[in-house]
Design an enzyme around this catalytic site. Structure first.
Site, PDB file in Angstrom:
ATOM      1  N   GLY A   1      10.094 -10.439   9.121  1.00 41.06           N
ATOM      2  CA  GLY A   1      11.376 -11.012   8.720  1.00 41.06           C
ATOM      3  C   GLY A   1      12.325 -11.336   9.854  1.00 41.06           C
ATOM      4  N   ALA A   2      11.941 -10.993  11.098  1.00 41.09           N
ATOM      5  CA  ALA A   2      12.752 -11.395  12.246  1.00 41.09           C
ATOM      6  C   ALA A   2      12.247 -12.686  12.876  1.00 41.09           C
ATOM      7  CB  ALA A   2      12.760 -10.275  13.295  1.00 41.09           C
ATOM      8  N   GLY A   3      11.141 -13.215  12.361  1.00 44.32           N
ATOM      9  CA  GLY A   3      10.553 -14.419  12.926  1.00 44.32           C
ATOM     10  C   GLY A   3      11.215 -15.693  12.446  1.00 44.32           C
ATOM     11  N   PHE A   4      10.670 -16.809  12.867  1.00 43.21           N
ATOM     12  CA  PHE A   4      11.219 -18.127  12.569  1.00 43.21           C
ATOM     13  C   PHE A   4      11.327 -18.356  11.061  1.00 43.21           C
ATOM     14  CE2 PHE A   4       9.593 -22.672  11.988  1.00 43.21           C
ATOM     15  CZ  PHE A   4      10.851 -23.223  11.896  1.00 43.21           C
TER      16      PHE A   4
ATOM     17  N   ALA B   1       4.426 -11.636   8.162  1.00 39.55           N
ATOM     18  CA  ALA B   1       3.971 -11.174   9.481  1.00 39.55           C
ATOM     19  C   ALA B   1       2.559 -11.671   9.751  1.00 39.55           C
ATOM     20  CB  ALA B   1       4.010  -9.647   9.536  1.00 39.55           C
TER      21      ALA B   1
ATOM     22  N   SER C   1      -1.548 -21.080   4.634  1.00 43.81           N
ATOM     23  CA  SER C   1      -1.407 -22.272   5.479  1.00 43.81           C
ATOM     24  C   SER C   1      -2.320 -23.389   5.000  1.00 43.81           C
ATOM     25  CB  SER C   1      -1.759 -21.923   6.930  1.00 43.81           C
ATOM     26  OG  SER C   1      -1.820 -23.081   7.738  1.00 43.81           O
TER      27      SER C   1
ATOM     28  N   TYR D   1      -7.834 -18.827  13.362  1.00 44.59           N
ATOM     29  CA  TYR D   1      -6.580 -18.662  12.626  1.00 44.59           C
ATOM     30  C   TYR D   1      -6.763 -19.042  11.172  1.00 44.59           C
ATOM     31  CZ  TYR D   1      -1.864 -19.727  10.971  1.00 44.59           C
ATOM     32  OH  TYR D   1      -0.717 -19.793  10.230  1.00 44.59           O
TER      33      TYR D   1
ATOM     34  N   ARG E   1       0.449 -35.989   8.822  1.00 43.58           N
ATOM     35  CA  ARG E   1       0.863 -34.638   8.479  1.00 43.58           C
ATOM     36  C   ARG E   1       2.009 -34.695   7.464  1.00 43.58           C
ATOM     37  NH1 ARG E   1      -3.157 -33.898  10.975  1.00 43.58           N
ATOM     38  NH2 ARG E   1      -3.561 -32.399  12.672  1.00 43.58           N
TER      39      ARG E   1
END
Length: 350
Positions: A8-11, A75, A118, A176, A244
């Site tokens: 939750g601190a990410g982008f 995360a 994703s 990934y 995209r």
């Protein structure tokens, strides 16, 4: 509503946190603040109950889940990576981390989950050829070296790219992508085993203020912006015609809010996948042009280079998300690129 946002601190995670706080929800964040993602410790909203720790740590996860109603699992180690030597970190960070979290949720009796997936789980997007809808094989190195970037069918016929839906075959083509699909499978197994409900949000190309800069794991939008901030021209791989769906991070956040609400009423023992995209198709070259224009920077340079594992065209149909969750994107491509061209980015990773 008592919400735990991992990462939750990410982008993306921090944008979801802000959207949840605006709704008056109680929010806890679990984030390891790993240096290859954040490039320095981010500012955490004082309204958030912040836990610094790794989602692979069962004890930390257990304490973070106390008194939580629903988990929003963001995360992950993201991006294509540098080379295959990154594989153990991807698998550990994404798949082991998800398994530990789901085990903790089972013990805690938490039955509602939204997990970040994703578009990469599809591999190449949907194409139409002379005989109908088809999925081409991975592009050949010899073709890429010769500058032939568009996939063809087995007979060599040209294919026309189309929007891809959630029921399309899944074909992850790099480490990934494989870990993101594994996260979905783990969440499916958890839902079936525990009677839980999960939504897997298949993000398309996310951009917006607060993206990390100057990291090999960042998205292409961030790499272009970082180049422009250095006074350099964005370097566009292949011929720039890769199609995209660029979706703004605030629209990603609103999709998460819609999915969180959906888990309260959805059928038990269910994982439902949803594409999250803007619904409009643009090329990577068009994005580079827009960013250069609005940043007042040099024109993009089309290099002809390529990366093995990249797909040529993939664009989303987000109709399921709109029909079933009542979600709709709010940011147009033009307005989003105008904002992003000068928006603040996160500190560079050292």
């Amino acid at each position: 509503m008592r919400l735990l946002v991992t990462g939750g601190a990410g982008f993306i995670g921090s944008t979801i946190v802000e959207a949840a706080l605006q709704r008056g929800w109680s929010v806890r964040v679990l984030d390891s603040l790993r240096a290859d993602v954040h490039g320095g410790d981010p500012v955490i909203d004082e309204r958030v109950d912040f836990v610094r720790g790794d989602v692979r740590d069962a004890a930390v996860v257990a304490s973070s889940l106390a008194d939580i109603d629903v988990v929003c699992h963001q995360a992950a180690k993201v991006g294509l990576g540098v080379d295959f030597a990154d594989a153990p970190d991807y698998v550990s960070s994404n798949d082991l981390g998800t398994a530990v979290l789901l085990a903790g949720m089972t013990v805690a009796g938490i039955s509602r989950l939204v997990v970040a997936s994703s578009m990469v789980v599809y591999g190449e997007g949907a194409y139409r050829g002379p005989s109908g809808i088809t999925r081409p094989a991975a592009r050949r190195v010899a073709d890429l070296d010769a500058g032939h970037f568009d996939p063809r069918d087995d007979s060599g016929a040209e294919l026309t790219p189309e929007l891809i839906g959630e029921d399309a075959p899944l074909d992850p083509r790099n480490v990934y992508a494989t870990t993101k699909l594994t996260q979905e499978y783990l969440a499916t197994a958890w839902a079936r085993s525990t009677g839980g409900t999960a939504a897997a949000l298949r993000y398309h190309n996310v951009y917006g203020p607060g993206m990390p800069q100057n990291t090999p794991y960042a998205g292409v939008a961030s790499l272009f912006r970082s180049a422009l901030e250095r006074g350099e021209a964005p370097r566009v791989y292949e011929d720039g015609a890769q199609r995209r769906d660029f979706v703004h991070v605030r629209d990603i956040a609103s999709a998460n809010i819609a999915a969180i609400n959906w888990t309260a009423d959805a059928e038990a023992s269910t994982l439902r996948a949803f594409n999250v995209g803007s619904g409009t198709v643009h090329t990577i070259g068009e994005m580079a042009q827009q960013l250069s224009l609005h940043a007042g920077g040099p024109e993009p340079v089309v290099t002809g280079q390529y990366r093995l594992g990249d797909v040529r065209h993939i664009t989303a149909s987000s109709q399921r998300l709109q029909d079933e969750l009542g979600w709709a994107p709010s940011m147009t491509f033009e307005d989003g690129m105008r904002e992003f061209a000068t928006a603040p980015l996160r500190a560079a990773v050292q």
